[in-house]
Structure formats: structure tokens, C-alpha cells
Design a protein around this motif. Sequence first.
Motif, PDB file in Angstrom:
ATOM      1  N   PRO A 296       0.753  -1.237  -0.210  1.00 13.08           N
ATOM      2  CA  PRO A 296      -0.168  -0.053   0.182  1.00 13.08           C
ATOM      3  C   PRO A 296       0.802   1.348  -0.076  1.00 13.08           C
ATOM      4  N   GLU A 297       2.258   1.187  -0.117  1.00 18.12           N
ATOM      5  CA  GLU A 297       2.946   2.365  -0.430  1.00 18.12           C
ATOM      6  C   GLU A 297       2.570   3.168  -1.561  1.00 18.12           C
TER       7      GLU A 297
ATOM      8  N   GLU B 145      -7.942  -0.388 -10.148  1.00 16.26           N
ATOM      9  CA  GLU B 145      -7.526  -1.410  -8.805  1.00 16.26           C
ATOM     10  C   GLU B 145      -8.534  -2.336  -8.184  1.00 16.26           C
ATOM     11  N   ASP B 146      -8.254  -3.435  -7.968  1.00 17.88           N
ATOM     12  CA  ASP B 146      -9.144  -4.415  -7.128  1.00 17.88           C
ATOM     13  C   ASP B 146      -8.939  -4.497  -5.831  1.00 17.88           C
ATOM     14  N   SER B 147      -7.524  -4.342  -5.137  1.00 15.97           N
ATOM     15  CA  SER B 147      -7.365  -4.619  -3.916  1.00 15.97           C
ATOM     16  C   SER B 147      -7.249  -3.498  -3.032  1.00 15.97           C
ATOM     17  N   LEU B 148      -7.563  -3.685  -1.771  1.00  9.91           N
ATOM     18  CA  LEU B 148      -7.266  -2.523  -0.739  1.00  9.91           C
ATOM     19  C   LEU B 148      -6.113  -2.211  -0.549  1.00  9.91           C
ATOM     20  N   ALA B 149      -5.054  -2.667  -0.819  1.00 15.19           N
ATOM     21  CA  ALA B 149      -3.717  -2.256  -0.697  1.00 15.19           C
ATOM     22  C   ALA B 149      -3.320  -1.206  -1.658  1.00 15.19           C
ATOM     23  N   GLY B 150      -4.161  -1.730  -2.920  1.00 12.95           N
ATOM     24  CA  GLY B 150      -4.017  -0.861  -4.188  1.00 12.95           C
ATOM     25  C   GLY B 150      -4.862   0.592  -3.815  1.00 12.95           C
ATOM     26  N   ILE B 151      -6.132   0.435  -3.247  1.00 12.95           N
ATOM     27  CA  ILE B 151      -6.783   1.607  -3.116  1.00 12.95           C
ATOM     28  C   ILE B 151      -6.234   2.610  -2.183  1.00 12.95           C
TER      29      ILE B 151
ATOM     30  N   VAL C 197     -10.289   4.044  -9.259  1.00 19.29           N
ATOM     31  CA  VAL C 197     -11.721   3.229  -9.757  1.00 19.29           C
ATOM     32  C   VAL C 197     -11.341   1.881  -9.071  1.00 19.29           C
ATOM     33  N   ALA C 198     -12.130   1.329  -8.105  1.00 21.25           N
ATOM     34  CA  ALA C 198     -12.146   0.006  -7.833  1.00 21.25           C
ATOM     35  C   ALA C 198     -13.018  -0.962  -8.506  1.00 21.25           C
ATOM     36  N   ILE C 199     -12.726  -2.037  -8.847  1.00 22.72           N
ATOM     37  CA  ILE C 199     -13.313  -3.035  -9.057  1.00 22.72           C
ATOM     38  C   ILE C 199     -13.597  -4.141  -8.288  1.00 22.72           C
ATOM     39  N   THR C 200     -14.862  -4.672  -8.269  1.00 21.52           N
ATOM     40  CA  THR C 200     -15.046  -5.745  -7.044  1.00 21.52           C
ATOM     41  C   THR C 200     -14.723  -6.934  -7.474  1.00 21.52           C
ATOM     42  N   ASN C 201     -13.621  -7.368  -7.917  1.00 19.60           N
ATOM     43  CA  ASN C 201     -13.239  -8.689  -8.419  1.00 19.60           C
ATOM     44  C   ASN C 201     -12.541  -9.624  -7.289  1.00 19.60           C
ATOM     45  N   SER C 202     -12.115  -8.593  -5.962  1.00 20.11           N
ATOM     46  CA  SER C 202     -11.380  -9.402  -4.752  1.00 20.11           C
ATOM     47  C   SER C 202     -12.144  -8.945  -3.641  1.00 20.11           C
ATOM     48  N   TYR C 203     -12.806  -7.730  -3.679  1.00 15.63           N
ATOM     49  CA  TYR C 203     -13.242  -7.218  -2.161  1.00 15.63           C
ATOM     50  C   TYR C 203     -14.849  -6.712  -2.627  1.00 15.63           C
TER      51      TYR C 203
ATOM     52  N   LYS D 287     -17.862  -4.061  -2.355  1.00  8.55           N
ATOM     53  CA  LYS D 287     -18.104  -2.407  -2.544  1.00  8.55           C
ATOM     54  C   LYS D 287     -17.905  -1.551  -1.116  1.00  8.55           C
ATOM     55  N   GLU D 288     -18.123  -2.247  -0.013  1.00  5.21           N
ATOM     56  CA  GLU D 288     -18.294  -1.802   1.278  1.00  5.21           C
ATOM     57  C   GLU D 288     -16.789  -1.539   1.865  1.00  5.21           C
ATOM     58  N   GLU D 289     -15.958  -2.426   1.595  1.00  6.73           N
ATOM     59  CA  GLU D 289     -14.459  -2.602   1.845  1.00  6.73           C
ATOM     60  C   GLU D 289     -13.635  -1.538   1.234  1.00  6.73           C
ATOM     61  N   LEU D 290     -14.251  -1.614  -0.432  1.00  5.46           N
ATOM     62  CA  LEU D 290     -13.271  -0.653  -1.430  1.00  5.46           C
ATOM     63  C   LEU D 290     -13.654   0.797  -0.786  1.00  5.46           C
ATOM     64  N   THR D 291     -15.088   0.888  -0.524  1.00  6.25           N
ATOM     65  CA  THR D 291     -15.483   2.530  -0.147  1.00  6.25           C
ATOM     66  C   THR D 291     -14.676   2.948   0.876  1.00  6.25           C
ATOM     67  N   LYS D 292     -14.780   2.095   2.104  1.00  9.68           N
ATOM     68  CA  LYS D 292     -14.073   2.292   3.277  1.00  9.68           C
ATOM     69  C   LYS D 292     -12.478   2.635   2.968  1.00  9.68           C
ATOM     70  N   ASN D 293     -11.679   2.128   2.151  1.00  9.42           N
ATOM     71  CA  ASN D 293     -10.618   2.191   1.752  1.00  9.42           C
ATOM     72  C   ASN D 293     -10.018   3.463   0.764  1.00  9.42           C
ATOM     73  N   GLY D 294     -11.369   4.190   0.378  1.00 11.44           N
ATOM     74  CA  GLY D 294     -11.082   5.407  -0.329  1.00 11.44           C
ATOM     75  C   GLY D 294     -11.114   5.293  -1.855  1.00 11.44           C
ATOM     76  N   ALA D 295     -11.943   4.342  -2.420  1.00 15.68           N
ATOM     77  CA  ALA D 295     -12.059   4.537  -3.954  1.00 15.68           C
ATOM     78  C   ALA D 295     -13.159   5.431  -4.289  1.00 15.68           C
ATOM     79  N   TYR D 296     -12.749   6.176  -5.479  1.00 13.34           N
ATOM     80  CA  TYR D 296     -13.454   7.073  -5.966  1.00 13.34           C
ATOM     81  C   TYR D 296     -14.722   6.876  -6.482  1.00 13.34           C
ATOM     82  N   ILE D 297     -14.691   5.762  -7.481  1.00 14.53           N
ATOM     83  CA  ILE D 297     -15.799   5.153  -8.144  1.00 14.53           C
ATOM     84  C   ILE D 297     -15.501   3.575  -7.953  1.00 14.53           C
TER      85      ILE D 297
END
Length: 218
Positions: free
Chosen positions: A141-142, A169-175, A186-192, A194-204
Motif C-alpha cells: 500500500p505504499e 485497482e481491485d485490492s485494498l492495498a492498491g486503493i 476506480v475500484a473493481i469488485t473482483n477481490s473485495y 463495495k463496502e470494503e473498497l469504499t471504506k479504503n477510499g475508492a473514488y468510483i
Amino acid sequence: MDIIKPKAIIFDFDGTLVDSESIYTKSLIVTADKMNILKDVDFESMAGMQTNDIWNILKNEGYYVPDNFFKETEKYFYELLETNLNVFDGVMETLEKFKDLDIVIASNSNIGYVKKYSDMKGISKYIKGYSCFNEKLKAKPEPDLFLYAFELLKGYNNDLTKDDVIIFEDSLAGIEAAKKSGIKAVAITNSYSKEELTKNGAYIIVDKINEIFNYIEF
């Protein structure tokens, strides 16, 4: 939400363009089962993490990890890749629509692996450059990989700003890495979820990568 008008694109590779993370997770589970170890580890929750990070988590949680565990996992992983690796639905259509933009891949994997399998799957013809994990660039996540990818893109268009770029991105570390870099993700729900991706700061957040065209103008 505003319509996005990107001038350049950064793609993650594993789990975003190709369905390799599920293969790696399967390799971890199968190898652990063969060795009769790590029975209660939730490897699926570690999607997108680098091997060293997974190893550190297991060690910190007190698990015994044999010295050859990850070597055997990797061996099985590469066997599966030759026949089981697929491009996600909508990826080739998305790349084709973005073909007039500068595109860079930013990946926690090594550059030889990314180039080999992007070649094999017909992805590389759309790609201008690669920003991959090495001794100089820290893994997600750096933000290092995304910041270097942005510098590569600026080499093609010096007037480019971070607001002109979107990361897929698809991962929480990537977001998390994207958020640290200052570039919208932009996050794709391939691995996580929507709730998890939103919490980590995905824009869309989209379920399929080509759904992004509901939010984009050229």
C-alpha cells in the motif's frame, strides 16, 4: 459525481486485468493443505498482498511457516498460470476504448512476470510503460509504484496533472496506495466488496471494468 475526462490511465495488473489473484490464493490453499499447515488461515482476505507481506502477517500471528512454503506455492502458481490464466470480462473492450490514451501498468509483481503474461494475453500492445515492484520501489500500500507510473506518463505529456489520470485497482492495498499518491482510483469488485473498497477510499466502484464508461467522457 462529476464526469471524468482522463488523459492517461494507470492499471494494476493482477486481479484487475487478469484473474491471477484467485490462482495465487488457490496455490496458497493447496500448498498449505499438502503440507498440512495453516489450516485456519483466511488466504482470500490477503488478495493483492505481496508474498513478503503475507509471510509477515503469518509470522506476526504466530503461525509456523516452513522455509519452502512460498517456493512450493510459487511453483504450483506458475504451473496453473500456463493453462488457467484468464483476462477479466470487459478488459479488452476497455483497453481498446482507451487505446488513444497513454497507459501504464503499476504492479506489485516483478516486471518480467507482468510483461510475459501481458504479452501472452494480448494486453501489452496497449501499454506504454511498466512500474513494477523492485528494490527501489516499495510495494502497495505504499504509493511508490503509482508515483513512478505518473512520472512515466509525464514523459509522454509533460503538462499532465494527477487530476488527468485515473487508476484502476481491485485490492485494498492498491486503493490505499492510490489514495496516498493523490490520484483518483476506480475500484473493481473482483477481490473485495463495495463496502470494503469504499471504506479504503475508492473514488468510483464498478463490478465490471467496462462499466467505467458510464462515468467517462473523451
